[in-house]
Scaffold this motif. Sequence first.
Motif, PDB file in Angstrom:
ATOM      1  N   ALA A 192       0.826  -1.209   0.000  1.00  0.00           N
ATOM      2  CA  ALA A 192       0.000   0.000   0.000  1.00  0.00           C
ATOM      3  C   ALA A 192       0.857   1.253   0.000  1.00  0.00           C
ATOM      4  N   LEU A 193       1.942   1.254   0.756  1.00  0.00           N
ATOM      5  CA  LEU A 193       2.824   2.402   0.813  1.00  0.00           C
ATOM      6  C   LEU A 193       3.493   2.646  -0.543  1.00  0.00           C
ATOM      7  N   ALA A 194       3.907   1.567  -1.195  1.00  0.00           N
ATOM      8  CA  ALA A 194       4.510   1.706  -2.524  1.00  0.00           C
ATOM      9  C   ALA A 194       3.520   2.323  -3.501  1.00  0.00           C
ATOM     10  N   ARG A 195       2.261   1.872  -3.465  1.00  0.00           N
ATOM     11  CA  ARG A 195       1.242   2.431  -4.359  1.00  0.00           C
ATOM     12  C   ARG A 195       1.022   3.914  -4.067  1.00  0.00           C
ATOM     13  N   TYR A 196       0.974   4.259  -2.787  1.00  0.00           N
ATOM     14  CA  TYR A 196       0.720   5.654  -2.410  1.00  0.00           C
ATOM     15  C   TYR A 196       1.855   6.562  -2.866  1.00  0.00           C
ATOM     16  N   LEU A 216      10.591  -4.312   4.616  1.00  0.00           N
ATOM     17  CA  LEU A 216      11.263  -3.226   3.917  1.00  0.00           C
ATOM     18  C   LEU A 216      11.803  -3.708   2.571  1.00  0.00           C
ATOM     19  N   TYR A 217      12.169  -4.999   2.488  1.00  0.00           N
ATOM     20  CA  TYR A 217      12.588  -5.577   1.211  1.00  0.00           C
ATOM     21  C   TYR A 217      11.410  -5.575   0.231  1.00  0.00           C
ATOM     22  N   ASP A 218      10.227  -5.958   0.725  1.00  0.00           N
ATOM     23  CA  ASP A 218       9.027  -5.949  -0.112  1.00  0.00           C
ATOM     24  C   ASP A 218       8.738  -4.543  -0.621  1.00  0.00           C
ATOM     25  N   LEU A 219       8.881  -3.555   0.276  1.00  0.00           N
ATOM     26  CA  LEU A 219       8.628  -2.175  -0.106  1.00  0.00           C
ATOM     27  C   LEU A 219       9.594  -1.733  -1.195  1.00  0.00           C
ATOM     28  N   ALA A 220      10.875  -1.991  -1.002  1.00  0.00           N
ATOM     29  CA  ALA A 220      11.869  -1.567  -1.989  1.00  0.00           C
ATOM     30  C   ALA A 220      11.616  -2.231  -3.344  1.00  0.00           C
ATOM     31  N   ALA A 221      11.278  -3.510  -3.326  1.00  0.00           N
ATOM     32  CA  ALA A 221      11.011  -4.210  -4.582  1.00  0.00           C
ATOM     33  C   ALA A 221       9.819  -3.602  -5.303  1.00  0.00           C
ATOM     34  N   ALA A 222       8.767  -3.263  -4.558  1.00  0.00           N
ATOM     35  CA  ALA A 222       7.583  -2.660  -5.165  1.00  0.00           C
ATOM     36  C   ALA A 222       7.893  -1.267  -5.700  1.00  0.00           C
ATOM     37  N   LEU A 223       8.689  -0.501  -4.974  1.00  0.00           N
ATOM     38  CA  LEU A 223       9.065   0.838  -5.428  1.00  0.00           C
ATOM     39  C   LEU A 223       9.884   0.773  -6.710  1.00  0.00           C
ATOM     40  N   LEU A 224      10.836  -0.158  -6.761  1.00  0.00           N
ATOM     41  CA  LEU A 224      11.655  -0.328  -7.959  1.00  0.00           C
ATOM     42  C   LEU A 224      10.794  -0.734  -9.149  1.00  0.00           C
ATOM     43  N   ALA A 225       9.810  -1.599  -8.900  1.00  0.00           N
ATOM     44  CA  ALA A 225       8.924  -2.037  -9.979  1.00  0.00           C
ATOM     45  C   ALA A 225       8.093  -0.880 -10.521  1.00  0.00           C
ATOM     46  N   ASP A 226       7.834   0.123  -9.668  1.00  0.00           N
ATOM     47  CA  ASP A 226       7.067   1.290 -10.087  1.00  0.00           C
ATOM     48  C   ASP A 226       7.940   2.367 -10.723  1.00  0.00           C
ATOM     49  N   GLY A 227       9.233   2.079 -10.895  1.00  0.00           N
ATOM     50  CA  GLY A 227      10.115   3.015 -11.572  1.00  0.00           C
ATOM     51  C   GLY A 227      10.829   4.001 -10.683  1.00  0.00           C
ATOM     52  N   ALA A 228      10.768   3.812  -9.372  1.00  0.00           N
ATOM     53  CA  ALA A 228      11.462   4.720  -8.462  1.00  0.00           C
ATOM     54  C   ALA A 228      12.946   4.375  -8.393  1.00  0.00           C
ATOM     55  N   ASP A 229      13.750   5.373  -8.088  1.00  0.00           N
ATOM     56  CA  ASP A 229      15.150   5.152  -7.735  1.00  0.00           C
ATOM     57  C   ASP A 229      15.214   5.010  -6.219  1.00  0.00           C
ATOM     58  N   VAL A 230      15.784   3.915  -5.745  1.00  0.00           N
ATOM     59  CA  VAL A 230      15.826   3.627  -4.318  1.00  0.00           C
ATOM     60  C   VAL A 230      17.268   3.395  -3.888  1.00  0.00           C
ATOM     61  N   SER A 231      17.698   4.120  -2.874  1.00  0.00           N
ATOM     62  CA  SER A 231      19.015   3.903  -2.295  1.00  0.00           C
ATOM     63  C   SER A 231      18.868   3.647  -0.805  1.00  0.00           C
ATOM     64  N   GLU A 232      19.884   3.065  -0.226  1.00  0.00           N
ATOM     65  CA  GLU A 232      19.808   2.637   1.168  1.00  0.00           C
ATOM     66  C   GLU A 232      21.030   3.112   1.948  1.00  0.00           C
ATOM     67  N   GLU A 233      20.777   3.551   3.168  1.00  0.00           N
ATOM     68  CA  GLU A 233      21.835   3.811   4.131  1.00  0.00           C
ATOM     69  C   GLU A 233      21.526   3.021   5.395  1.00  0.00           C
ATOM     70  N   ARG A 234      22.581   2.594   6.082  1.00  0.00           N
ATOM     71  CA  ARG A 234      22.374   1.836   7.314  1.00  0.00           C
ATOM     72  C   ARG A 234      23.011   2.565   8.488  1.00  0.00           C
ATOM     73  N   TYR A 235      22.330   2.492   9.607  1.00  0.00           N
ATOM     74  CA  TYR A 235      22.793   3.176  10.808  1.00  0.00           C
ATOM     75  C   TYR A 235      22.656   2.265  12.024  1.00  0.00           C
ATOM     76  N   ASP A 236      23.559   2.459  12.960  1.00  0.00           N
ATOM     77  CA  ASP A 236      23.417   1.874  14.285  1.00  0.00           C
ATOM     78  C   ASP A 236      22.919   2.964  15.215  1.00  0.00           C
ATOM     79  N   LEU A 237      21.919   2.657  15.998  1.00  0.00           N
ATOM     80  CA  LEU A 237      21.433   3.572  17.025  1.00  0.00           C
ATOM     81  C   LEU A 237      21.936   3.059  18.361  1.00  0.00           C
ATOM     82  N   LEU A 238      22.845   3.787  18.950  1.00  0.00           N
ATOM     83  CA  LEU A 238      23.424   3.405  20.231  1.00  0.00           C
ATOM     84  C   LEU A 238      23.047   4.439  21.270  1.00  0.00           C
ATOM     85  N   SER A 239      22.632   3.996  22.425  1.00  0.00           N
ATOM     86  CA  SER A 239      22.336   4.919  23.509  1.00  0.00           C
ATOM     87  C   SER A 239      23.243   4.613  24.684  1.00  0.00           C
ATOM     88  N   SER A 240      23.505   5.628  25.475  1.00  0.00           N
ATOM     89  CA  SER A 240      24.379   5.446  26.619  1.00  0.00           C
ATOM     90  C   SER A 240      23.870   6.264  27.781  1.00  0.00           C
TER      91      SER A 240
END
Length: 266
Positions: A192-196, A216-240
């Motif tokens: 649904a999010l990809a369609r929106y 999130l893999y499903d979302l990215a695949a659907a976005l790519l199928a709809d012609g979007a350019d999709v890039s990814e960044e990864r982060y660690d969230l650390l609290s102290s």
Amino acid sequence: QAEDGIRDSVASRGLGDVYKRQGARCATPAAWDGNLPETVAARDVAARAALGRVDVEALPGARRFDFGGGDAYELLERDYKVVGDRLWESSLVLALYLRAKASVAPDGSVLELGAGLGLPSVDVSRRLPTATVTATDALPDVVDHLRLNADRVGASGLRAATLDYAERPAPGAAPDVVLGADIAYLADHAQALARYLAGLRPRLGLIVAPTTRSTLYDLAAALLADGADVSEERYDLLSSASGATGAENETRHAAHYRVLSVRYRS
């Protein structure tokens, strides 16, 4: 690390590789209920540069965010009945990311989907009062609470509205930036999010979720199928925080997140 925070953990190896991987499917987000106070900093490990930090303190019925330099405010939480009643880590990651990356122009337009407490959109509205910011959720009582929080913290320009992106077609006028913090945690949410997004075709979509969120893999695949350019960044969230031993900056919590950047060709 001596300094905890959001850090870039792994360079993307390309979406063709990333979105073939499998992961456990989770029906609901995982709560962040750490001891207090928490210190969270945004840090890009690859660049070895700190991007920002925030102290997060849990108060009775509220969370207080202190970004330093007098930039502090509280968001009221509610007794937990639905996911929109509490602060979730993904919204904190997204708020820090937006501060670090300056993704929104001062006169830009922003739409947050599934906002819940609305930390990312509230924070943008406070920092950029000339921006047009709309925060939405599918539940009217969550939207009412979001509006209350926005008014309390001086984000008076924020518009809060009821919107279920799974049921309502995207309007014709696209905002510059669309935000989503862990809003595709079921397979049908992802589709649904990809369609929106395909209907809106914003200049930029930013979707954050834990790395364990296989939808999130499903979302990215659907976005790519709809012609979007999709890039990814990864982060660690650390609290102290100071732990039981009194040691400063004792790391007590770590979680891993992906940020999808979605763009459509004109």
